[in-house]
Design a protein around this motif. Sequence first.
Motif, PDB file in Angstrom:
ATOM      1  N   ASN A  75       0.856  -1.178   0.000  1.00 35.49           N
ATOM      2  CA  ASN A  75       0.000   0.000   0.000  1.00 35.49           C
ATOM      3  C   ASN A  75       0.898   1.236   0.000  1.00 35.49           C
ATOM      4  O   ASN A  75       1.516   1.559   1.022  1.00 35.49           O
ATOM      5  N   ASN A  76       0.993   1.921  -1.137  1.00 37.16           N
ATOM      6  CA  ASN A  76       1.731   3.180  -1.212  1.00 37.16           C
ATOM      7  C   ASN A  76       0.759   4.308  -0.905  1.00 37.16           C
ATOM      8  O   ASN A  76      -0.229   4.499  -1.619  1.00 37.16           O
ATOM      9  N   VAL A  77       1.029   5.039   0.176  1.00 31.19           N
ATOM     10  CA  VAL A  77       0.079   6.056   0.628  1.00 31.19           C
ATOM     11  C   VAL A  77       0.735   7.430   0.653  1.00 31.19           C
ATOM     12  O   VAL A  77       1.955   7.560   0.665  1.00 31.19           O
ATOM     13  N   ASN A  78      -0.155   8.469   0.645  1.00 32.91           N
ATOM     14  CA  ASN A  78       0.264   9.867   0.752  1.00 32.91           C
ATOM     15  C   ASN A  78       1.161  10.295  -0.407  1.00 32.91           C
ATOM     16  O   ASN A  78       2.105  11.074  -0.244  1.00 32.91           O
ATOM     17  N   ILE A  79       0.852   9.753  -1.601  1.00 35.97           N
ATOM     18  CA  ILE A  79       1.576  10.171  -2.808  1.00 35.97           C
ATOM     19  C   ILE A  79       1.262  11.650  -3.060  1.00 35.97           C
ATOM     20  O   ILE A  79       0.139  12.109  -2.867  1.00 35.97           O
ATOM     21  N   ALA A  80       2.255  12.395  -3.504  1.00 37.43           N
ATOM     22  CA  ALA A  80       2.115  13.844  -3.674  1.00 37.43           C
ATOM     23  C   ALA A  80       1.325  14.167  -4.935  1.00 37.43           C
ATOM     24  O   ALA A  80       1.854  14.688  -5.929  1.00 37.43           O
ATOM     25  N   SER A  81       0.059  13.826  -4.916  1.00 40.09           N
ATOM     26  CA  SER A  81      -0.848  14.148  -6.009  1.00 40.09           C
ATOM     27  C   SER A  81      -2.250  14.133  -5.425  1.00 40.09           C
ATOM     28  O   SER A  81      -2.415  13.842  -4.233  1.00 40.09           O
ATOM     29  N   THR A  82      -3.265  14.457  -6.223  1.00 34.20           N
ATOM     30  CA  THR A  82      -4.626  14.594  -5.683  1.00 34.20           C
ATOM     31  C   THR A  82      -5.635  13.970  -6.627  1.00 34.20           C
ATOM     32  O   THR A  82      -5.393  13.809  -7.836  1.00 34.20           O
ATOM     33  N   CYS A  83      -6.777  13.643  -6.013  1.00 37.13           N
ATOM     34  CA  CYS A  83      -7.976  13.235  -6.748  1.00 37.13           C
ATOM     35  C   CYS A  83      -7.788  11.984  -7.598  1.00 37.13           C
ATOM     36  O   CYS A  83      -8.288  11.901  -8.719  1.00 37.13           O
ATOM     37  N   ASN A  84      -7.058  10.990  -7.061  1.00 39.86           N
ATOM     38  CA  ASN A  84      -7.006   9.720  -7.760  1.00 39.86           C
ATOM     39  C   ASN A  84      -6.416   8.665  -6.830  1.00 39.86           C
ATOM     40  O   ASN A  84      -5.832   8.962  -5.794  1.00 39.86           O
ATOM     41  N   ALA A  85      -6.575   7.436  -7.230  1.00 36.20           N
ATOM     42  CA  ALA A  85      -5.952   6.274  -6.604  1.00 36.20           C
ATOM     43  C   ALA A  85      -5.959   5.196  -7.661  1.00 36.20           C
ATOM     44  O   ALA A  85      -6.785   5.222  -8.588  1.00 36.20           O
ATOM     45  N   TYR A  86      -5.027   4.264  -7.591  1.00 35.24           N
ATOM     46  CA  TYR A  86      -4.988   3.260  -8.659  1.00 35.24           C
ATOM     47  C   TYR A  86      -4.317   1.981  -8.175  1.00 35.24           C
ATOM     48  O   TYR A  86      -3.621   1.950  -7.160  1.00 35.24           O
ATOM     49  N   TYR A  87      -4.572   0.914  -8.935  1.00 34.92           N
ATOM     50  CA  TYR A  87      -3.917  -0.379  -8.758  1.00 34.92           C
ATOM     51  C   TYR A  87      -3.075  -0.629  -9.991  1.00 34.92           C
ATOM     52  O   TYR A  87      -3.549  -0.458 -11.132  1.00 34.92           O
ATOM     53  N   ASP A  88      -1.815  -1.029  -9.832  1.00 33.88           N
ATOM     54  CA  ASP A  88      -0.923  -1.185 -10.974  1.00 33.88           C
ATOM     55  C   ASP A  88      -0.591  -2.636 -11.290  1.00 33.88           C
ATOM     56  O   ASP A  88       0.354  -2.932 -12.028  1.00 33.88           O
ATOM     57  N   GLY A  89      -1.361  -3.545 -10.730  1.00 34.67           N
ATOM     58  CA  GLY A  89      -1.113  -4.971 -10.950  1.00 34.67           C
ATOM     59  C   GLY A  89      -0.314  -5.615  -9.840  1.00 34.67           C
ATOM     60  O   GLY A  89      -0.282  -6.842  -9.724  1.00 34.67           O
ATOM     61  N   SER A  90       0.331  -4.788  -8.984  1.00 29.76           N
ATOM     62  CA  SER A  90       1.105  -5.352  -7.872  1.00 29.76           C
ATOM     63  C   SER A  90       1.015  -4.538  -6.597  1.00 29.76           C
ATOM     64  O   SER A  90       1.476  -4.991  -5.549  1.00 29.76           O
ATOM     65  N   SER A  91       0.434  -3.329  -6.655  1.00 28.03           N
ATOM     66  CA  SER A  91       0.308  -2.510  -5.458  1.00 28.03           C
ATOM     67  C   SER A  91      -0.921  -1.623  -5.556  1.00 28.03           C
ATOM     68  O   SER A  91      -1.433  -1.367  -6.658  1.00 28.03           O
ATOM     69  N   ILE A  92      -1.387  -1.149  -4.388  1.00 27.43           N
ATOM     70  CA  ILE A  92      -2.471  -0.180  -4.314  1.00 27.43           C
ATOM     71  C   ILE A  92      -1.834   1.163  -3.974  1.00 27.43           C
ATOM     72  O   ILE A  92      -0.957   1.238  -3.106  1.00 27.43           O
ATOM     73  N   ASN A  93      -2.305   2.251  -4.625  1.00 29.91           N
ATOM     74  CA  ASN A  93      -1.642   3.546  -4.514  1.00 29.91           C
ATOM     75  C   ASN A  93      -2.668   4.634  -4.227  1.00 29.91           C
ATOM     76  O   ASN A  93      -3.697   4.724  -4.912  1.00 29.91           O
ATOM     77  N   PHE A  94      -2.398   5.454  -3.190  1.00 29.94           N
ATOM     78  CA  PHE A  94      -3.355   6.445  -2.721  1.00 29.94           C
ATOM     79  C   PHE A  94      -2.696   7.821  -2.646  1.00 29.94           C
ATOM     80  O   PHE A  94      -1.560   7.959  -2.197  1.00 29.94           O
TER      81      PHE A  94
END
Length: 423
Positions: A395-414
């Motif tokens: 779970n990759n969290v607190n990415i420096a961006s806004t208004c999205n989240a995604y799954y890349d086939g191996s991780s969840i990203n917020f």
Amino acid sequence: MRQFAVGAAAAALFSLTSLALAGGEQSNLQAGGAQLAAPSVEELPAATRNLLASYPGVQMTWSGPNIRGFMGVPMTEGATPQAAVDGFWATHQDAFGVANLELALRWANDVSFGRFTVYAYQQLMNGLPVEYSVGRVLVQSGQTYHVVYAAGIFAQPPIDGFAPDVVSADAALASVQTMPEYQGMPIWSVPELVVYAGQEFEMGVGDGRFGAPVRAWKFVGDNGILEARAKRTFFVNAATGQLIASRSEIHHTDVSGTVRGMGSPGTNPDIASNPPAAMAMPEIRVSITGGSTVYGDSNGAFTIPNAGTTAVTVTSSVATGATTGGRWAYVNNVPGAEITASATVTPPGPAALMFNATPSALNTAQVNAFVHTNLIHNFVTDRSSWTGMNIVMPNNVNIASTCNAYYDGSSINFYQAGGGCAN
């Protein structure tokens, strides 16, 4: 050492019938924690009947056929605590139903700021200490002193006496030292002769029951290795040379507790109208510093095996690692370190670990990601035989961006909060 002999009486099995004792008073009995009516007079030893009749309202406890204690009302009295105790044994010698009961006073201490004096005894047989035996008498202070509690776990001596000793101390010691499993113990104590009747104690029966007593050589073997300590007490039958018991003296106290985190309750995100609340951190790793690591259960509860009883530090982290993260998820906090929780406790605890105790948005995001990834995993796998989700999800969290989240086939990203969107 003060010793005295107490006369003979036969222990009897008790029924659960009621009985009005002398003077019309009823005495209550307790067994296994339950309050029971007194048994019939005919089934009690005469000395026990005399004690119950002498103190209306006294309670008696027992385990199976064994009388364990008397309590609840003042009994014998004296001008000093010692006089009250002496009066109890002189008057109620046979009340425990043990033939030729012999006791040694081990210590006496004031308790509860002088309100009571407690006397501690060990049973002897022919002058030898009986392993696991224990006796207690409590005297209440006042203008006169009264015995208010008397209890003990005592063994019955063998009806036909002990078999003669034919095995020497040296032979008993040598017989154990040559056993392969104990040859790594270079440190041995000098054998002493005792009475051993504790087979049921060693097997964990748990109700204070004794087996048939035998005279035994008692000694201790020790490997002396602090990092992998082995220390055992042995009992060898003095009549047959048989090793009848081997007891570990290394005591382990496991540490239990719970792991929780302040996260967003329900299905709403971390917004003002849905403030963080404490919730279980399911199936997260928990460690004792310098000790063992375990996974908690789905409710965040854990028990960590621990050697010893001194204070320990219990830690947990959502980050990935050999002793951190969870069974089904871990967190990578992109802008900084991952959250941890710790507590210092004296075993067995409980240790109460709390992540994000003072909530902040970036920390609440870590709790939310960890908790809900586990909840989704368990929701699916608890209802099917599909094993495709049995992986540790990043779970990759607190990415420096806004208004999205995604799954890349191996991780969840917020992403972080911003642009009108919640974290």
